[in-house]
Design an enzyme around this catalytic site. Sequence first.
Site, mmCIF file in Angstrom:
data_model
loop_
_atom_site.group_PDB
_atom_site.id
_atom_site.type_symbol
_atom_site.label_atom_id
_atom_site.label_comp_id
_atom_site.label_asym_id
_atom_site.label_seq_id
_atom_site.Cartn_x
_atom_site.Cartn_y
_atom_site.Cartn_z
ATOM 1 N N GLU A 1 9.666 -4.188 7.058
ATOM 2 C CA GLU A 1 8.600 -4.025 6.081
ATOM 3 C C GLU A 1 9.134 -4.551 4.771
ATOM 4 O O GLU A 1 10.089 -4.006 4.211
ATOM 5 C CB GLU A 1 8.175 -2.555 5.978
ATOM 6 C CG GLU A 1 6.863 -2.372 5.208
ATOM 7 C CD GLU A 1 7.050 -2.337 3.720
ATOM 8 O OE1 GLU A 1 6.705 -3.362 3.071
ATOM 9 O OE2 GLU A 1 7.538 -1.345 3.197
ATOM 10 N N CYS B 1 6.048 -0.326 -2.814
ATOM 11 C CA CYS B 1 5.547 -1.486 -2.075
ATOM 12 C C CYS B 1 4.036 -1.508 -2.015
ATOM 13 O O CYS B 1 3.417 -2.575 -2.042
ATOM 14 C CB CYS B 1 6.143 -1.502 -0.664
ATOM 15 S SG CYS B 1 5.742 -0.058 0.345
#
Length: 468
Positions: free
Chosen positions: A222, A257
Amino acid sequence: MIRRENPARFAEIVGEVPATTPDEVDAVVRRADAEQRTWAATPLPDRLAVLARAATAIEDAAEDLATLLARESGKVLPDCRGELGFAVRFLRWVIDKAISAYGDSTVDDDLGRLVLVRKPYGVVAAITPWNAPIILALLKIGPALAAGNAVVVKPSPLAPLTITAVAALLEAPLTVVHGDAGTGAALVGHDLIRKVAFTGGPAGGRAVAALAGDRLTPSVLELGGNDPAVFLDDAPFDDASMDRLVMATFATSGQVCMAAKRLYVPRSRLDDFVAAYRAAAGRVLVTGDPLTPGVSMGPVISAGAQRSANAFRDGDVLDLGRFEADPEIGYFVRPGLVVSPDPGSPLVVTEQFGPVVPVLGYRDEESVLAAANAGELGLGASVWSADEDRAFALARRFEAGFTFVNTHNRTGMSLRAPFGGVKRSGWGREYAGEGLLEYVQTCVIHAPAAFRPGAEAPAAGPSAYPPG
């Protein structure tokens, strides 16, 4: 040793941990491999009991752990409490779902008997970042241990303390190693590592992917996002919506994020949006020491992050909220809104990872869709509208792993929703059932009906299956 300073008072050392050299990683992984065999042979209910005890232990120590996390990361204390609380809820969710996720699945019918067996990989390497060091580690540790794997975690040197304390509460084959990129490379590249789970930036992700790919080691990556928040022409700019958006932008000083990092508003409504956004920031955004009650945004993580964020403040920036901090003693950055920057500027096209955000006007839905989908990162997005069906229709066209509707807030995110991405932002999934299944291999045991005891043997002849 790795020493960690307090980002809010960088002269203060919070603690230190021993560094693991690349040469020492081999012995760590070999021990984990030996422990994994015993752990995998432990019945699943017994493994889950270990996780249950750990969840309770984390919950009991949550206040001390939250304070430590705030001091080493600069996150405000309520957010640190929230992260630890979510970690506990996630562990208990894993415990609740693991029996069905990891149990055998059997089909016995006229075609024969087929059993799908979920088996652990072996030793899992988890490389985790500093911005949410507990939950982003436990998203990997919880399912991996439940499935019967051993785990070796290498956290960021910028947040090594709290995750080390949390890991000590798990009576399982879990080891924490500390070090720089060389330590991480030695871990990912070890021959006994059977799965890699990484959360971090694109540069680190490329390095991990290259090492894992060279050994054909399956990986979950990720790599962040540059998430757009798109307001349609009927979206309300009410106080509650704007308050949510401001905090979704500046939580952890924008170092998340899935933060809202690009704001898109119809050109005709841009002035009204800016006024509403600034008013919301005045209500909810207070920058200061993360341990001070009422503070909602602390410092950024390091001196380098402070320089990078301040670079985005060159030019016309609207200051936001109350600033009760001293940038001379801590890594504080005054939060700001940049109105109508160049669409090709770094503030718009890169993941700025700091408390400065752009807002841009758009002409129509097709143009904003093209702008929102531009770039290589596709982690998340949000769309805001008074018409939920209209919002969902546009959300389907976003190139994003998940899209919020009328919020961009992690608080409301359900564990039933997988956390992943498209483009280059995510390989594999965390959260939800997909996250559980990332840590098991599916093996098949099959007895075709024609060859079961008592069945009439088929005539000899060429195989019906292709060679291979």
